[in-house]
Design an enzyme around this catalytic site. Structure first.
Site, short mmCIF file in Angstrom:
data_model
loop_
_atom_site.label_atom_id
_atom_site.label_comp_id
_atom_site.label_asym_id
_atom_site.label_seq_id
_atom_site.Cartn_x
_atom_site.Cartn_y
_atom_site.Cartn_z
N GLN A 47 0.86 -1.17 0.00
CA GLN A 47 0.00 0.00 0.00
C GLN A 47 0.90 1.23 0.00
O GLN A 47 1.58 1.50 1.00
CB GLN A 47 -0.90 -0.02 1.24
CG GLN A 47 -1.86 -1.20 1.29
CD GLN A 47 -2.91 -1.14 0.18
OE1 GLN A 47 -3.51 -0.09 -0.05
NE2 GLN A 47 -3.11 -2.25 -0.51
N GLU A 48 0.91 1.92 -1.12
CA GLU A 48 1.81 3.08 -1.24
C GLU A 48 1.10 4.37 -0.86
O GLU A 48 -0.11 4.41 -0.66
CB GLU A 48 2.39 3.13 -2.66
CG GLU A 48 3.24 1.90 -2.94
CD GLU A 48 4.01 1.95 -4.25
OE1 GLU A 48 3.75 2.83 -5.09
OE2 GLU A 48 4.89 1.08 -4.43
N ASN A 49 1.90 5.44 -0.74
CA ASN A 49 1.38 6.73 -0.30
C ASN A 49 2.16 7.83 -1.00
O ASN A 49 3.37 7.68 -1.25
CB ASN A 49 1.56 6.82 1.23
CG ASN A 49 0.80 7.98 1.82
OD1 ASN A 49 1.19 9.12 1.70
ND2 ASN A 49 -0.31 7.66 2.45
N ALA A 50 1.49 8.96 -1.27
CA ALA A 50 2.16 10.10 -1.89
C ALA A 50 3.34 10.55 -1.04
O ALA A 50 4.35 11.04 -1.56
CB ALA A 50 1.17 11.24 -2.08
N CYS A 92 4.89 -2.39 2.98
CA CYS A 92 5.11 -3.58 2.17
C CYS A 92 4.00 -4.61 2.38
O CYS A 92 3.35 -4.64 3.44
CB CYS A 92 6.43 -4.24 2.55
SG CYS A 92 7.91 -3.32 2.12
N GLU A 134 4.27 -7.86 2.90
CA GLU A 134 4.52 -8.84 3.96
C GLU A 134 4.10 -8.28 5.32
O GLU A 134 3.51 -8.99 6.14
CB GLU A 134 6.01 -9.19 4.00
CG GLU A 134 6.54 -9.87 2.75
CD GLU A 134 7.04 -8.90 1.69
OE1 GLU A 134 6.51 -7.77 1.59
OE2 GLU A 134 7.97 -9.28 0.95
#
Ligand code: THU
Length: 160
Positions: free
Chosen positions: A63-66, A73, A75
């Site tokens: 799950q990425e973020n600006a 990650c 895991e």
């Protein structure tokens, strides 16, 4: 001065089909969740699926973020969910599949250092190894009998 040699044994499966059937289906779940990752910045999708000793399978993806460091990650997304929902269950196996959206990822992708540290915490907590299987999008699958094999000289609670 004396030399210390650190050795680990890993196993390489040619492809998904060579895996034992229960691991094959766990890896399929990792692949399925990998494709639902939120990774608009890196375009690198990672999926993790974990089998618990109560039969439950937990999955997670990156799950990425600006604000880049705020992302997480796959895991750790998965293992923290397992730890929060099933604090008394043991994790038996973890399967990981990762790859770029822009190119074929054939090389097996191992968990990053921060994830290794997170996973080994649970091995110590449950006093039992977690089998780790990791692959790219296709191709070889590498197996380690425990996370500790992938994290020599790890930092743990014994020093606190
Ligand atoms: N990533 C994971 O999900 N697991 C790892 O072990 C390594 C990296 C993610 C973080 C980021 O969203 C993307 O892959 C590129 O680093």
């Amino acid at each position: 001065m004396k030399e210390i040699k650190i050795e680990s044994t890993l196993y390489v499966f040619e492809n998904l089909e060579e895996l034992p059937s229960e691991v094959f289906s766990l890896m399929k779940k990792a692949i399925e969740i990998r494709d639902k990752a939120y990774a608009p910045y890196s375009n690198f999708n990672v999926g993790a699926a974990m089998l618990l000793d109560n039969g439950v399978v937990i999955t997670g993806n990156n799950q990425e973020n600006a604000s880049y460091p705020s992302g997480l990650c796959a895991e750790r997304t998965a293992i923290y969910y397992a730890g929060s929902q099933y604090p008394n269950a043991k994790i038996i196996q973890m399967a990981i599949s990762a790859g770029s959206k822009n190119k074929e990822t054939i090389k097996p992708i191992p968990p990053c250092g921060a994830c290794r540290q997170a996973i080994v915490e649970y091995e110590i907590k449950q006093n039992a190894p977690i089998e780790i299987y990791f692959m790219g999008k296709v191709g070889n699958v590498i197996k380690s009998d425990s996370l500790a094999n992938l994290l020599p000289l790890g930092f743990d609670k014994s020093v606190l």
